[in-house]
Design a protein around this motif. Structure first.
Motif, short mmCIF file in Angstrom:
data_model
loop_
_atom_site.label_atom_id
_atom_site.label_comp_id
_atom_site.label_asym_id
_atom_site.label_seq_id
_atom_site.Cartn_x
_atom_site.Cartn_y
_atom_site.Cartn_z
N LYS A 267 25.31 -42.05 -37.31
CA LYS A 267 23.81 -42.50 -37.62
C LYS A 267 22.96 -41.63 -37.03
O LYS A 267 22.90 -41.40 -35.77
CB LYS A 267 23.80 -44.02 -37.42
N THR A 268 22.09 -41.25 -37.84
CA THR A 268 20.90 -40.02 -37.37
C THR A 268 20.14 -40.67 -36.21
O THR A 268 19.92 -39.84 -35.24
CB THR A 268 20.22 -39.44 -38.58
N THR A 269 19.49 -41.64 -36.57
CA THR A 269 18.48 -42.16 -35.47
C THR A 269 19.03 -42.45 -34.36
O THR A 269 18.44 -41.80 -33.32
CB THR A 269 17.77 -43.42 -36.20
N PRO A 270 20.19 -43.22 -33.92
CA PRO A 270 20.50 -43.42 -32.57
C PRO A 270 21.03 -42.27 -31.73
O PRO A 270 20.65 -42.08 -30.63
CB PRO A 270 21.68 -44.40 -32.88
N LEU A 271 21.59 -41.19 -32.72
CA LEU A 271 21.86 -39.97 -32.04
C LEU A 271 20.46 -39.08 -31.61
O LEU A 271 20.38 -38.58 -30.47
CB LEU A 271 22.60 -39.00 -33.03
N LEU A 272 19.60 -39.22 -32.45
CA LEU A 272 18.22 -38.34 -32.34
C LEU A 272 17.62 -38.88 -31.00
O LEU A 272 17.43 -38.37 -30.25
CB LEU A 272 17.44 -38.56 -33.55
N ARG A 273 17.51 -40.22 -31.16
CA ARG A 273 16.94 -40.98 -29.90
C ARG A 273 17.54 -40.74 -28.42
O ARG A 273 16.96 -40.54 -27.43
CB ARG A 273 16.90 -42.55 -29.99
N SER A 274 18.89 -40.85 -28.52
CA SER A 274 19.63 -40.42 -27.68
C SER A 274 19.59 -39.02 -26.96
O SER A 274 19.21 -38.90 -25.79
CB SER A 274 21.27 -40.62 -27.68
N ALA A 298 35.76 -42.90 -30.43
CA ALA A 298 34.65 -42.79 -31.21
C ALA A 298 33.07 -42.84 -30.57
O ALA A 298 32.15 -43.26 -30.88
CB ALA A 298 34.52 -43.89 -32.33
N LEU A 299 33.40 -42.78 -28.96
CA LEU A 299 32.23 -42.81 -28.26
C LEU A 299 31.77 -41.34 -27.73
O LEU A 299 32.87 -40.39 -27.84
CB LEU A 299 32.64 -43.40 -26.93
N ILE A 300 30.46 -40.88 -28.14
CA ILE A 300 30.12 -39.69 -27.69
C ILE A 300 29.18 -39.81 -26.39
O ILE A 300 28.34 -40.76 -26.42
CB ILE A 300 29.21 -38.98 -28.80
N GLN A 301 29.30 -38.95 -25.58
CA GLN A 301 28.68 -39.11 -24.27
C GLN A 301 27.55 -37.60 -24.28
O GLN A 301 28.04 -36.76 -24.48
CB GLN A 301 29.67 -38.54 -22.96
N ILE A 302 26.28 -38.35 -24.20
CA ILE A 302 25.22 -37.33 -24.06
C ILE A 302 24.70 -37.27 -22.61
O ILE A 302 24.44 -38.38 -22.02
CB ILE A 302 24.04 -37.75 -25.10
N SER A 303 24.62 -36.30 -22.19
CA SER A 303 24.24 -35.83 -20.83
C SER A 303 23.34 -34.69 -20.52
O SER A 303 23.45 -33.82 -21.10
CB SER A 303 25.33 -35.96 -19.82
N GLU A 315 25.82 -43.11 -23.94
CA GLU A 315 27.11 -43.22 -24.86
C GLU A 315 26.40 -43.66 -26.37
O GLU A 315 25.50 -44.58 -26.22
CB GLU A 315 28.21 -44.06 -24.61
N VAL A 316 26.65 -43.10 -27.17
CA VAL A 316 26.49 -43.41 -28.35
C VAL A 316 27.78 -43.56 -29.32
O VAL A 316 28.65 -42.83 -29.16
CB VAL A 316 25.57 -42.03 -29.45
N THR A 317 27.71 -44.62 -30.28
CA THR A 317 29.05 -44.70 -31.05
C THR A 317 28.79 -43.98 -32.34
O THR A 317 28.00 -44.37 -33.04
CB THR A 317 29.17 -46.17 -31.30
N ALA A 318 29.78 -43.16 -32.41
CA ALA A 318 30.07 -42.55 -33.94
C ALA A 318 30.62 -43.50 -34.89
O ALA A 318 31.51 -44.54 -34.61
CB ALA A 318 30.84 -41.22 -33.91
#
Length: 378
Positions: A267-274, A298-303, A315-318
């Motif tokens: 989903k675009t918004t959770p990824l963008l906000r993260s 299905a977890l993505i780590q943004i750091s 973490e954001v869930t894909a």
């Protein structure tokens, strides 16, 4: 010359043509605004060496009278003062009278201004664009194409051709492409009812940004015409003329990967906000770099890590991850720009490896494409 005009209409037109007037022009008369009065209406013109804008106010439109007491003529007024005067006048109507010596009297209610005008004979004629090579499209569609591509043009003058958007029309398919050599934005739309083809023209990003601001979000159509070195965008009451950039635009199609090793649906918004949050600490570091790591569940780590400032991890869930696990770093700014431009709720991101360009598209629409080159981190 004389006319009486509705102030609101005049303000709107003045604001539009001001976008083409620069105080830094080498032709002194172009620091002014040309006003041409005919029985059928008033045309305002502003121009610098790159863009020219004509805004037309009809004397009457749909049984409403906008301009009356017309005595035909032309004048050039100082753009430094005229817009401010018009904006601050007290009444809904403005009366403008010009005498033989180009003295201009502007009256509204109990307020009266006297300005020195200039003869319009010195004002350069705008190039005439032959309309053989022209097609029409809805204004709102053109605006979305500009918005989804123009941010990716280069701001560096070292390769001037990359400061523009490449526009191509073939087989009733219109393609806008912009790249600064680190990222690429592309949008395609079908244009029906035209057999015109435009091989490639490159319109300065600056021109398209100004056009975007001027166009109303109406359902009306806009006519686009191209000649050797000019492009004209024409609506009912507006002509927007821009020069084209010289040179050959690079062949960008070979940059777009035709296969992927890792595909992420998210989903675009959770990824963008993260990524926006991670970029808060990335500002100090080179290039605003953010790390992106995918794993099996299905977890993505943004750091992001900035030795002097601190670090951030989340973490954001894909919705779905296919293919190999992945570690990649990229400019948070480029990613934020791309996700904001897409305007769809869900995107698919296709990676071909940690050092290869990756592609972002909306799930429902593959006519929009964003491509980003990763950043090497050691």
């Amino acid at each position: 010359m004389r006319f009486t005009i509705q102030r609101e209409k005049l303000i709107a037109s003045v604001q539009d043509v001001m976008k083409a007037i620069s105080s830094r022009t080498v032709i002194p008369i172009l620091t002014g605004m040309k006003i041409e009065v005919k029985q059928h209406g008033v045309t305002l013109t502003g121009s610098d060496s790159d863009i020219s804008i004509e805004s037309y106010i009809p004397a009457e439109d749909e049984d409403k009278v906008y301009v009356e007491n017309i005595e035909e003529g032309t004048i050039v007024l100082q753009a430094k003062y005229f817009p401010e005067i018009v904006r601050k006048l007290p009444e809904a109507q403005v009366d403008i009278v010009v005498d033989e010596q180009f003295n201009v009297k502007i009256t509204s209610g109990k307020s009266e201004f006297n300005l020195n005008g200039q003869s319009a004979d010195e004002y350069p004629l705008l190039p005439q664009v032959e309309t053989e090579n022209s097609f029409e499209m809805p204004i709102d569609l053109l605006k979305s194409m500009i918005k989804q591509t123009v941010f990716a043009v280069s701001t560096m003058e070292t390769r001037p051709i990359l400061t523009g958007v490449n526009i191509k029309l073939e087989d009733q398919n219109l393609i806008f492409t912009a790249t600064d050599s680190h990222r690429l934005a592309k949008r395609e739309v079908p244009v029906s009812g035209t057999n015109v083809s435009i091989e490639q023209v490159v319109v300065p990003g600056k021109s398209l940004n100004e056009l975007y601001k001027i166009l109303n979000d109406s359902e009306e159509t806009i006519e686009i015409s191209v000649t050797n070195n000019q492009i004209l965008f024409r609506t009912k009451h507006l002509n927007f003329l821009s020069r084209l950039l010289d040179g050959n635009y690079p062949e960008t199609s070979r940059l777009i990967p035709d296969h992927s090793k890792t595909t992420i649906q998210i989903k675009t918004t959770p990824l963008l906000r993260s990524i926006e949050r991670a970029s808060l600490l990335a500002k100090e570091e080179r290039n605003n770099v953010v790390k992106f790591t995918s794993n099996d569940d299905a977890l993505i780590q943004i750091s992001s890590n900035s030795p002097e400032v601190g670090n951030v991890e989340e973490e954001v869930t894909a919705d779905k991850i296919d293919g190999e696990n992945l570690k990649i770093s990229f400019s948070s700014k480029y990613m934020i720009d791309a996700l904001k431009a897409i305007e769809y709720d869900e995107v698919i991101i296709e990676f071909t490896g940690a050092m290869r360009p990756f592609v972002i598209r909306p799930i429902e629409n593959d006519s929009i494409l964003q491509l980003i080159l990763p950043v090497r981190t050691y």
